[in-house]
Design a protein around this motif. Structure first.
Motif, PDB file in Angstrom:
ATOM      1  N   PRO A   1      -2.621   4.915   1.892  1.00 41.97           N
ATOM      2  CA  PRO A   1      -3.383   4.069   0.725  1.00 41.97           C
ATOM      3  C   PRO A   1      -2.396   3.570   0.010  1.00 41.97           C
ATOM      4  CG  PRO A   1      -3.770   6.683   0.594  1.00 41.97           C
ATOM      5  CD  PRO A   1      -3.124   6.385   2.000  1.00 41.97           C
ATOM      6  N   LEU A   2      -1.312   4.272  -0.228  1.00 44.65           N
ATOM      7  CA  LEU A   2      -0.357   3.646  -1.479  1.00 44.65           C
ATOM      8  C   LEU A   2       0.143   2.467  -0.743  1.00 44.65           C
ATOM      9  CD1 LEU A   2       1.285   7.226  -2.322  1.00 44.65           C
ATOM     10  CD2 LEU A   2      -0.229   5.545  -4.084  1.00 44.65           C
ATOM     11  N   ILE A   3       0.762   2.397   0.382  1.00 40.72           N
ATOM     12  CA  ILE A   3       1.483   1.221   0.987  1.00 40.72           C
ATOM     13  C   ILE A   3       0.434   0.171   1.145  1.00 40.72           C
ATOM     14  CG2 ILE A   3       1.373   1.880   3.407  1.00 40.72           C
ATOM     15  CD1 ILE A   3       4.211  -0.111   1.729  1.00 40.72           C
ATOM     16  N   ASP A   4      -0.891   0.473   1.676  1.00 35.03           N
ATOM     17  CA  ASP A   4      -2.082  -0.388   1.810  1.00 35.03           C
ATOM     18  C   ASP A   4      -2.389  -1.117   0.534  1.00 35.03           C
ATOM     19  OD1 ASP A   4      -2.158   0.172   4.366  1.00 35.03           O
ATOM     20  OD2 ASP A   4      -3.933   1.380   4.087  1.00 35.03           O
ATOM     21  N   LYS A   5      -2.405  -0.376  -0.403  1.00 37.00           N
ATOM     22  CA  LYS A   5      -2.398  -1.152  -1.882  1.00 37.00           C
ATOM     23  C   LYS A   5      -1.339  -2.080  -2.439  1.00 37.00           C
ATOM     24  CE  LYS A   5      -4.716  -1.527  -5.866  1.00 37.00           C
ATOM     25  NZ  LYS A   5      -6.240  -2.002  -5.852  1.00 37.00           N
ATOM     26  N   ALA A   6      -0.136  -1.375  -2.001  1.00 36.12           N
ATOM     27  CA  ALA A   6       1.138  -2.569  -2.321  1.00 36.12           C
ATOM     28  C   ALA A   6       0.864  -3.923  -1.501  1.00 36.12           C
ATOM     29  CB  ALA A   6       2.335  -1.779  -1.950  1.00 36.12           C
ATOM     30  N   VAL A   7       0.341  -3.810  -0.200  1.00 39.14           N
ATOM     31  CA  VAL A   7       0.417  -4.907   0.539  1.00 39.14           C
ATOM     32  C   VAL A   7      -0.871  -5.719   0.146  1.00 39.14           C
ATOM     33  CG1 VAL A   7      -0.351  -5.707   3.142  1.00 39.14           C
ATOM     34  CG2 VAL A   7       1.484  -3.816   2.653  1.00 39.14           C
ATOM     35  N   GLU A   8      -1.950  -5.000  -0.519  1.00 33.47           N
ATOM     36  CA  GLU A   8      -3.046  -5.691  -0.852  1.00 33.47           C
ATOM     37  C   GLU A   8      -2.641  -6.661  -1.935  1.00 33.47           C
ATOM     38  OE1 GLU A   8      -6.843  -4.772  -3.522  1.00 33.47           O
ATOM     39  OE2 GLU A   8      -6.376  -3.390  -1.927  1.00 33.47           O
ATOM     40  N   LEU A   9      -1.804  -6.154  -3.093  1.00 29.12           N
ATOM     41  CA  LEU A   9      -1.459  -6.701  -4.195  1.00 29.12           C
ATOM     42  C   LEU A   9      -0.403  -7.809  -3.892  1.00 29.12           C
ATOM     43  CD1 LEU A   9      -1.497  -3.643  -6.438  1.00 29.12           C
ATOM     44  CD2 LEU A   9      -3.080  -5.615  -6.744  1.00 29.12           C
ATOM     45  N   ASN A  10       0.746  -7.545  -2.993  1.00 35.43           N
ATOM     46  CA  ASN A  10       1.665  -8.513  -2.997  1.00 35.43           C
ATOM     47  C   ASN A  10       2.196  -8.439  -1.345  1.00 35.43           C
ATOM     48  OD1 ASN A  10       3.933 -10.138  -2.923  1.00 35.43           O
ATOM     49  ND2 ASN A  10       4.835  -9.160  -4.789  1.00 35.43           N
ATOM     50  N   PRO A  11       1.615  -9.053  -0.405  1.00 32.87           N
ATOM     51  CA  PRO A  11       1.870  -9.151   1.129  1.00 32.87           C
ATOM     52  C   PRO A  11       3.009  -9.706   1.342  1.00 32.87           C
ATOM     53  CG  PRO A  11      -0.001 -10.557   0.741  1.00 32.87           C
ATOM     54  CD  PRO A  11       0.071  -9.874  -0.671  1.00 32.87           C
ATOM     55  N   GLN A  12       3.374 -10.611   0.569  1.00 35.00           N
ATOM     56  CA  GLN A  12       4.611 -11.294   0.842  1.00 35.00           C
ATOM     57  C   GLN A  12       6.095 -10.568   0.724  1.00 35.00           C
ATOM     58  OE1 GLN A  12       4.926 -15.224  -0.853  1.00 35.00           O
ATOM     59  NE2 GLN A  12       7.309 -15.246  -0.339  1.00 35.00           N
ATOM     60  N   MET A  13       5.756  -9.561  -0.119  1.00 40.21           N
ATOM     61  CA  MET A  13       6.714  -8.480  -0.314  1.00 40.21           C
ATOM     62  C   MET A  13       6.762  -7.315   0.629  1.00 40.21           C
ATOM     63  SD  MET A  13       9.466  -7.589  -2.143  1.00 40.21           S
ATOM     64  CE  MET A  13       9.477  -8.534  -3.545  1.00 40.21           C
ATOM     65  N   HIS A  14       5.435  -6.660   0.975  1.00 37.43           N
ATOM     66  CA  HIS A  14       5.541  -5.370   1.532  1.00 37.43           C
ATOM     67  C   HIS A  14       4.790  -5.478   2.969  1.00 37.43           C
ATOM     68  CE1 HIS A  14       6.147  -3.727  -2.297  1.00 37.43           C
ATOM     69  NE2 HIS A  14       5.462  -4.599  -2.887  1.00 37.43           N
ATOM     70  N   LEU A  15       4.219  -6.719   3.504  1.00 40.90           N
ATOM     71  CA  LEU A  15       3.830  -6.569   4.691  1.00 40.90           C
ATOM     72  C   LEU A  15       4.761  -6.397   6.002  1.00 40.90           C
ATOM     73  CD1 LEU A  15       0.875  -7.083   6.020  1.00 40.90           C
ATOM     74  CD2 LEU A  15       1.420  -9.374   6.203  1.00 40.90           C
ATOM     75  N   GLY A  16       5.850  -7.071   5.829  1.00 40.24           N
ATOM     76  CA  GLY A  16       6.841  -6.735   6.940  1.00 40.24           C
ATOM     77  C   GLY A  16       7.436  -5.274   6.929  1.00 40.24           C
ATOM     78  N   TYR A  17       7.566  -4.784   5.696  1.00 45.58           N
ATOM     79  CA  TYR A  17       7.893  -3.149   5.603  1.00 45.58           C
ATOM     80  C   TYR A  17       6.943  -2.616   6.344  1.00 45.58           C
ATOM     81  CZ  TYR A  17       8.936   1.101   3.162  1.00 45.58           C
ATOM     82  OH  TYR A  17       8.825   2.640   3.239  1.00 45.58           O
ATOM     83  N   ARG A  18       5.732  -2.562   5.743  1.00 45.95           N
ATOM     84  CA  ARG A  18       4.356  -1.837   6.303  1.00 45.95           C
ATOM     85  C   ARG A  18       4.651  -2.078   8.100  1.00 45.95           C
ATOM     86  NH1 ARG A  18      -1.720  -2.516   5.082  1.00 45.95           N
ATOM     87  NH2 ARG A  18      -1.476  -4.281   6.457  1.00 45.95           N
ATOM     88  N   GLY A  19       4.951  -3.323   8.495  1.00 45.15           N
ATOM     89  CA  GLY A  19       4.800  -3.326   9.940  1.00 45.15           C
ATOM     90  C   GLY A  19       5.985  -2.520  10.596  1.00 45.15           C
ATOM     91  N   TRP A  20       7.179  -2.614  10.164  1.00 43.53           N
ATOM     92  CA  TRP A  20       8.153  -2.023  10.438  1.00 43.53           C
ATOM     93  C   TRP A  20       7.778  -0.285  10.342  1.00 43.53           C
ATOM     94  CZ3 TRP A  20      12.377  -1.405  13.466  1.00 43.53           C
ATOM     95  CH2 TRP A  20      13.161  -0.442  13.346  1.00 43.53           C
ATOM     96  N   CYS A  21       7.313   0.035   9.339  1.00 44.06           N
ATOM     97  CA  CYS A  21       6.778   1.741   9.292  1.00 44.06           C
ATOM     98  C   CYS A  21       5.960   1.806  10.509  1.00 44.06           C
ATOM     99  CB  CYS A  21       6.590   1.802   8.008  1.00 44.06           C
ATOM    100  SG  CYS A  21       7.725   1.748   6.704  1.00 44.06           S
ATOM    101  N   ARG A  22       5.042   1.057  10.779  1.00 42.27           N
ATOM    102  CA  ARG A  22       3.943   1.592  11.665  1.00 42.27           C
ATOM    103  C   ARG A  22       4.514   1.659  12.872  1.00 42.27           C
ATOM    104  NH1 ARG A  22      -1.423  -2.414  10.033  1.00 42.27           N
ATOM    105  NH2 ARG A  22      -2.277  -0.913  11.424  1.00 42.27           N
ATOM    106  N   TYR A  23       5.539   0.588  13.392  1.00 42.87           N
ATOM    107  CA  TYR A  23       6.292   0.943  14.513  1.00 42.87           C
ATOM    108  C   TYR A  23       6.970   1.982  14.757  1.00 42.87           C
ATOM    109  CZ  TYR A  23      10.340   0.484  17.487  1.00 42.87           C
ATOM    110  OH  TYR A  23      11.578   0.833  18.414  1.00 42.87           O
ATOM    111  N   GLN A  24       7.950   2.460  13.524  1.00 40.93           N
ATOM    112  CA  GLN A  24       8.795   3.406  13.358  1.00 40.93           C
ATOM    113  C   GLN A  24       8.495   4.797  13.504  1.00 40.93           C
ATOM    114  OE1 GLN A  24      11.581   3.611  10.066  1.00 40.93           O
ATOM    115  NE2 GLN A  24      13.185   4.447  11.193  1.00 40.93           N
ATOM    116  N   PHE A  25       7.678   4.952  12.600  1.00 42.78           N
ATOM    117  CA  PHE A  25       7.170   6.221  12.238  1.00 42.78           C
ATOM    118  C   PHE A  25       5.861   6.688  13.088  1.00 42.78           C
ATOM    119  CE2 PHE A  25       9.845   5.232   8.502  1.00 42.78           C
ATOM    120  CZ  PHE A  25      10.351   6.318   8.441  1.00 42.78           C
ATOM    121  N   PHE A  26       5.047   5.635  13.398  1.00 38.12           N
ATOM    122  CA  PHE A  26       3.575   5.867  13.832  1.00 38.12           C
ATOM    123  C   PHE A  26       3.568   5.697  15.373  1.00 38.12           C
ATOM    124  CE2 PHE A  26       3.116   4.996   9.444  1.00 38.12           C
ATOM    125  CZ  PHE A  26       2.744   6.304   9.070  1.00 38.12           C
TER     126      PHE A  26
END
Length: 275
Positions: free
Chosen positions: A88-113
Motif C-alpha cells: 500500500p505504501l508503494i502504491d500510494k507513491a505511484v498514485e501520487l507520482n507515477p513518473q518517479m515511482h512506476l518503473g521502480y515498482r515494476g522492477w520490484c514486482r519482478y525481482q521480489f514477487f
C-alpha cells in the motif's frame, strides 16, 4: 559504463532529497519543502529503526501528498520481507507520482514477487509516460527493457523476449551491461538454435565471464555432439562457480541462474560420454 551508472544510482538515492527540498521552496510548495526537510532527518537513522519510520510519518502529516515519504517508508518493509506493508505504501507513491515511482515498482514486482504480468504492466505504462529512455532498475543490473524481456520469457512469450533484447542491443551494443547476452543466449538455447545461443554466450564471456554462462555453453556443445568441448566447458563452469563468478543478487535469485548442483550433475553425466 555500468560502474558509472551504478554509482549514479547510489548517489541519486542518497542525495535526491537534498537536491529536491530547495526546489520545492522555489516552486512555492512550502508544505512539500517542510516534509522533505523532515524526511532528510529520517536518513540519519537506519531504515529499520523506529525513529526512521516516525520521522517519515511526520513528513506525511506535514503533507499527505508528498510521495517520496511513502516510497522511503516502503523500502524497509520490502527489504525485511514484509510485502503486505510494502504494497500500500508503494502504491500510494505511484498514485501520487507515477513518473518517479512506476518503473521502480515494476522492477520490484519482478525481482521480489515474480509478478511478471504486473511488472510488464508497470514498465510498459512507465514507457508511455516517459516516452524516452526509461533507464535502469534500482540496483543497476538491468535496463528496465531487459527486465521486461525476462518477464515476457517467464510468461511463455520467448519470441517477444528475444525481439526486445535484440532491439535494445542494436542501440546499446557497447553498453551490454552485466547479463544481456547471457539471457539472450539462454533464450536461443531454449529455442534449439545452438549456434545463435553460442554466439551470444561467447559475447557474454568476453564482457562478463560467468559460471552460469559457461554452463549453457557446455549444454550447447552437448546438444551439438561436441563431446570434448562439452566436457571441457562444464569443468570450467564449476571452476568459475567456486571462484565466485556467477549471477548474484543480495536479495533474490536472478532469472536463469545456474546452481552448483546442476553443474555437478552435468559433470557426472559428462563422464559417461566418450570423445
Amino acid at each position: 559504463m555500468r560502474i558509472i551508472i551504478v554509482c549514479l544510482l547510489i548517489c541519486f538515492t542518497s542525495n535526491v532529497f537534498t537536491q529536491n527540498c530547495d526546489a520545492y521552496k522555489r516552486q512555492g510548495e512550502i508544505k512539500k519543502y517542510e516534509a522533505c526537510k523532515k524526511q532528510k532527518e529520517a536518513y540519519k537513522f537506519y531504515q529499520f529503526t523506529k525513529e526512521y519510520q516516525e520521522l517519515l510519518d511526520e513528513a506525511i502529516q506535514i503533507d499527505s501528498t508528498y510521495d517520496n515519504a511513502y516510497w522511503a517508508k516502503s523500502i524497509a518493509y520490502l527489504k525485511s520481507g514484509d510485502f503486505l506493508s510494502w504494497k500500500p505504501l508503494i502504491d500510494k507513491a505511484v498514485e501520487l507520482n507515477p513518473q518517479m515511482h512506476l518503473g521502480y515498482r515494476g522492477w520490484c514486482r519482478y525481482q521480489f514477487f515474480r509478478d511478471y504480468k504486473g511488472a510488464i504492466s508497470d514498465i510498459e505504462e512507465y514507457e508511455r509516460i516517459i516516452k524516452d529512455d526509461i533507464g535502469y532498475c534500482q540496483n543497476g543490473d538491468y535496463h528496465l527493457l531487459i527486465a521486461k524481456a525476462i518477464c515476457y520469457k517467464a510468461i511463455g512469450e520467448k519470441d517477444k523476449a528475444i525481439k526486445i533484447i535484440e532491439d535494445y542491443l542494436k542501440d546499446n551494443d557497447e553498453e551490454s551491461d552485466l547479463y544481456n547476452y547471457y539471457h539472450l543466449g539462454v533464450l536461443y538455447f531454449e529455442r534449439g538454435d545452438y549456434n545463435k545461443a553460442l554466439s551470444n554466450l561467447e559475447k557474454q564471456k568476453e564482457s562478463n565471464n560467468l559460471a552460469d554462462n559457461r554452463y549453457y555453453m557446455a549444454m550447447c556443445y552437448k546438444k551439438m555432439n561436441n563431446t570434448n568441448k562439452y566436457k571441457e566447458t562444464i569443468l570450467e563452469a564449476k571452476k568459475l562457480f567456486e571462484e565466485g563468478y556467477l549471477l548474484n543478487d543480495p536479495y533474490t535469485h536472478h532469472y536463469d541462474k545456474v546452481y552448483l548442483s546442476q553443474i555437478e550433475e552435468e559433470i557426472n553425466k559428462s563422464k559417461r560420454f566418450n570423445p
